[in-house]
Design an enzyme around this catalytic site. Structure first.
Site, mmCIF file in Angstrom:
data_model
loop_
_atom_site.group_PDB
_atom_site.id
_atom_site.type_symbol
_atom_site.label_atom_id
_atom_site.label_comp_id
_atom_site.label_asym_id
_atom_site.label_seq_id
_atom_site.Cartn_x
_atom_site.Cartn_y
_atom_site.Cartn_z
ATOM 1 N N HIS A 1 1.930 4.622 -2.841
ATOM 2 C CA HIS A 1 2.072 6.066 -2.600
ATOM 3 C C HIS A 1 3.482 6.532 -2.975
ATOM 4 C CE1 HIS A 1 -1.783 6.319 -0.736
ATOM 5 N NE2 HIS A 1 -1.461 5.674 0.366
ATOM 6 N N HIS B 1 0.836 -1.211 0.000
ATOM 7 C CA HIS B 1 0.000 0.000 0.000
ATOM 8 C C HIS B 1 0.869 1.259 0.000
ATOM 9 C CE1 HIS B 1 -3.688 2.306 1.117
ATOM 10 N NE2 HIS B 1 -2.782 3.115 1.653
ATOM 11 N N GLU B 2 1.817 1.307 0.905
ATOM 12 C CA GLU B 2 2.669 2.491 0.999
ATOM 13 C C GLU B 2 3.623 2.597 -0.185
ATOM 14 O OE1 GLU B 2 1.963 4.724 3.042
ATOM 15 O OE2 GLU B 2 0.596 3.544 4.275
#
Length: 420
Positions: free
Chosen positions: A22, A18-19
């Site tokens: 980003h 997920h990170e």
């Protein structure tokens, strides 16, 4: 202990992916990413690569990417402040030290008159009381020292808030998107190994001890008729058998090119609606196909996204049993049960949790990615951003609400756990 290790691995994978979403989109947009962190709290491990510090923190309950410009810059050089500077080969400032100057005897010291680290990238000051004012240009990649570590300065065009609306939207959206992509990949792996479900009127693996196995049926048998009624698909078999619990049925099947018949009494189990349904103890047939595995992976991910949205709708409208709402403790307990069933169940569970994380994060709630995306949509409609102070206040209130909800759900988990 095994469950704990698996839980840490699963959530570490989900959070890191997920990170990473980003991080990679932010970097490609030109945003300076100061830190990529897995977990919260004190650092366990840290390594600096390029302009980003990669850290592993003590509490495995999430993660974050710290992008320049999301919050006010913490490093500030004020007039009258004594600092040490280092110059590059072009005479531009490449490093700034603002405290513990005695540790840097090889630095050039001066008292600051003016310093701009974001726009003009310039620094002026006096090396001693009698010296003239000296002006320096600051290298765009200059660093400053904090906590004995060098951090890069963030010129205005490297900050998150200075990027285009589309770049900021994609940077935020990339986190949940990567979780959906991870779910698709895991399901593709699962179906590549286990096979893609087929709707052919054929038996998959036969479960030992159930009516099909006791009557001599084996995997691969093609069911032609049930009680004289033609079967053209796996669903035809399921529909007929489920409507006849604990009843005698006659199966006509084909094996090695010849047709045979067998009579058996179906078993019974309780369906989700509480009614009894018939079973004979066979799995759906599967086929191995790379293209089919890809299609099944996408379809299965879409199915769970849809089910998540249906569940959320029921939660809002009151049709959802709150006692079934699970938090960290409930997920930990469920993971333990999944681990006991084997690797393939763990794969399915991981993919489901990845979908769950993506959908929850896309909800238009403050402090979640979906809440941040909503502010960007509002900005697009208004033609200007919401004031940072107001947005920060909304996110703070939202975060407090989420923490309260987490406590309530955890309490519900504990009650359900000890009531078993």
């Amino acid at each position: 202990m095994e469950t704990l290790i698996i839980v840490v691995i699963i959530f570490g994978l989900l959070v890191s992916i997920h990170e990473f979403g980003h991080l990679i989109v932010a970097k490609r947009s030109g945003i300076l990413c100061r830190e990529y962190a897995i977990g919260f709290g004190p650092k366990i491990f840290a390594i600096k690569k390029g302009e980003t510090v990669y850290t592993l923190r003590l509490l495995p309950i999430g993660g974050y990417v710290r992008m320049a410009g999301e919050d006010p810059e913490t490093f500030e050089v004020k007039p009258g402040q004594n600092i040490g500077i280092y110059l590059d080969t072009h005479g531009n400032v490449c490093r700034i030290v603002s405290d513990h100057l005695e540790k840097y005897p090889d630095a050039r010291f001066l008292t600051v008159e003016q310093c701009d680290l974001e726009n003009e990238l310039c620094l002026s000051g006096y090396e001693d009381e009698d010296a003239p004012l000296t002006r320096y240009a600051i290298n765009r990649d200059a660093t400053y020292v904090a906590d004995n570590q060098d951090f890069q300065i963030a010129p205005r065009d490297r900050q998150f808030s200075s990027q285009s609306l589309l770049a900021r939207f994609l940077t935020i959206f990339a986190g949940p998107f990567m979780n959906l992509l991870l779910a698709v990949i895991i399901f593709i792996i699962y179906f590549s190994i286990q096979g893609v479900p087929s709707d052919a009127p054929q038996l998959g693996n036969v479960i030992k001890g159930y009516p099909a196995e006791k009557s001599g049926l084996v995997a691969g048998d093609r069911i032609v008729q049930i009680d004289g009624k033609q079967t053209n698909s796996w669903q035809d078999i399921v529909n007929y058998v489920s409507k006849h619990p604990k009843e005698k049925v006659m199966l006509t099947f084909e094996r090695n090119g010849s047709q045979q018949q067998v009579e058996l009494i179906t078993g019974q189990r309780k369906a989700e609606n509480g009614k009894a349904e018939g079973v004979i103890g066979v799995y759906q047939p599967t086929r191995h196909s790379l293209i089919g595995s890809v299609g099944a992976g996408v379809s299965q991910t879409y199915y769970w996204v849809k089910m998540e949205l249906v569940g959320l709708k029921m939660l809002i409208t009151g049709g959802f049993d709150l006692n079934k709402l699970a938090g960290p403790v409930g997920i930990y307990h469920a993971t333990g049960e999944v681990v006991a069933q084997g690797l393939f169940f763990v794969l399915n569970w991981t993919a489901f949790l990845s979908v769950n994380l993506a959908v929850i994060n896309l909800l238009p709630l403050p402090a979640l990615d979906g809440g941040r995306l909503m502010f960007l949509i509002v900005e697009a409609l208004r033609g200007k951003p919401v004031e940072p102070q107001k947005e920060a206040l909304v996110h703070f209130i939202g975060f407090a609400f989420l923490m309260l909800l987490m406590l309530l759900v955890t309490w519900n988990d504990l009650q359900n756990l000890f009531s078993r």
